[in-house]
Scaffold this motif. Sequence first.
Motif, PDB file in Angstrom:
ATOM      1  N   TRP A 173      -0.459  -5.739  -0.917  1.00  0.00           N
ATOM      2  CA  TRP A 173      -1.177  -4.729  -0.134  1.00  0.00           C
ATOM      3  C   TRP A 173      -0.232  -4.005   0.822  1.00  0.00           C
ATOM      4  O   TRP A 173       0.845  -4.470   1.138  1.00  0.00           O
ATOM      5  N   ASP A 174      -0.711  -2.831   1.249  1.00  0.00           N
ATOM      6  CA  ASP A 174       0.088  -1.954   2.100  1.00  0.00           C
ATOM      7  C   ASP A 174      -0.837  -1.371   3.161  1.00  0.00           C
ATOM      8  O   ASP A 174      -1.767  -0.624   2.842  1.00  0.00           O
ATOM      9  N   THR A 175      -0.615  -1.721   4.421  1.00  0.00           N
ATOM     10  CA  THR A 175      -1.489  -1.237   5.485  1.00  0.00           C
ATOM     11  C   THR A 175      -1.348   0.260   5.715  1.00  0.00           C
ATOM     12  O   THR A 175      -2.211   0.871   6.345  1.00  0.00           O
ATOM     13  N   GLY A 176      -0.278   0.858   5.209  1.00  0.00           N
ATOM     14  CA  GLY A 176      -0.081   2.289   5.363  1.00  0.00           C
ATOM     15  C   GLY A 176      -0.679   3.110   4.243  1.00  0.00           C
ATOM     16  O   GLY A 176      -0.520   4.329   4.203  1.00  0.00           O
ATOM     17  N   SER A 177      -1.403   2.462   3.336  1.00  0.00           N
ATOM     18  CA  SER A 177      -1.966   3.157   2.179  1.00  0.00           C
ATOM     19  C   SER A 177      -3.213   3.956   2.517  1.00  0.00           C
ATOM     20  O   SER A 177      -3.663   4.774   1.716  1.00  0.00           O
ATOM     21  N   GLY A 178      -3.795   3.705   3.690  1.00  0.00           N
ATOM     22  CA  GLY A 178      -5.059   4.337   4.028  1.00  0.00           C
ATOM     23  C   GLY A 178      -6.252   3.541   3.563  1.00  0.00           C
ATOM     24  O   GLY A 178      -7.400   3.904   3.833  1.00  0.00           O
ATOM     25  N   LEU A 179      -6.008   2.431   2.874  1.00  0.00           N
ATOM     26  CA  LEU A 179      -7.083   1.563   2.396  1.00  0.00           C
ATOM     27  C   LEU A 179      -7.352   0.459   3.412  1.00  0.00           C
ATOM     28  O   LEU A 179      -6.568   0.227   4.322  1.00  0.00           O
ATOM     29  N   MET A 180      -8.473  -0.236   3.233  1.00  0.00           N
ATOM     30  CA  MET A 180      -8.843  -1.362   4.077  1.00  0.00           C
ATOM     31  C   MET A 180      -8.968  -2.615   3.209  1.00  0.00           C
ATOM     32  O   MET A 180      -8.994  -2.520   1.971  1.00  0.00           O
TER      33      MET A 180
END
Length: 229
Positions: free
Chosen positions: A88-95
């Motif tokens: 996962w990537d917190t900068g992806s705009g996803l939660m």
Amino acid sequence: MKTNPASWSRGRLIAVIAAGFVLLLLVGVGVYGLITGPRQTNDPSPDPTPTVTAPGESEPSTSGPPRVIPSHDPDAFARNVVEALFAWDTGSGLMPLDYSAAILEVGDPSGTEQAGLASDIAAYLPSREAWIELRQYATTQHLVIDDSFVPEAWDQAVEQAQPGQLPPGATAVTIEGTRHREGVWNGEPVTSEHSVSFTVFLACPPPAPQFRTGLCHVLRLSQLDNPLR
């Protein structure tokens, strides 16, 4: 003695990035659901959480969460599931809920284990509050798998199960690997590594319409660092 603010802040960042490791050890599933049956709970399901853009961050990416690659092979499928779960990537705009949905898509098609699986996945992902905190440091995560195998304890579980208690093609695969987290502080990378182990319970039934033409699906996840051996 005075403390260097930059050193303190860097230490705080490392603590924040690693904090999820401790939380995941404390918050676990405890039961697998396959042998003991689905868990009973009176807690209401959480409301869907909208995607939030933290102040000062760039616009969210249009790319979605990692998808689980379908497979007929239990070991290959288990590896595909956990690689998607841990990436996962917190900068992806996803939660976190977006990443949960990607795993639930390959969950039990009968729906019997879906509620339990959703709870299992939530224990592996940061909370919404922790996610927003980690986003400030562009935190990402991935898993490097070292080993995967069917645990000996699974044979005992199958022997003790009542007829019809386990779905067709049910099995378990224990995963051992290293979880990597990376973040950025003042333009400098900060990393954290943590050894993990857990068990994926899945089913790879014979081809049939109700079983997605024989493709494997994930049933449940064990508590983190409490796998079957």
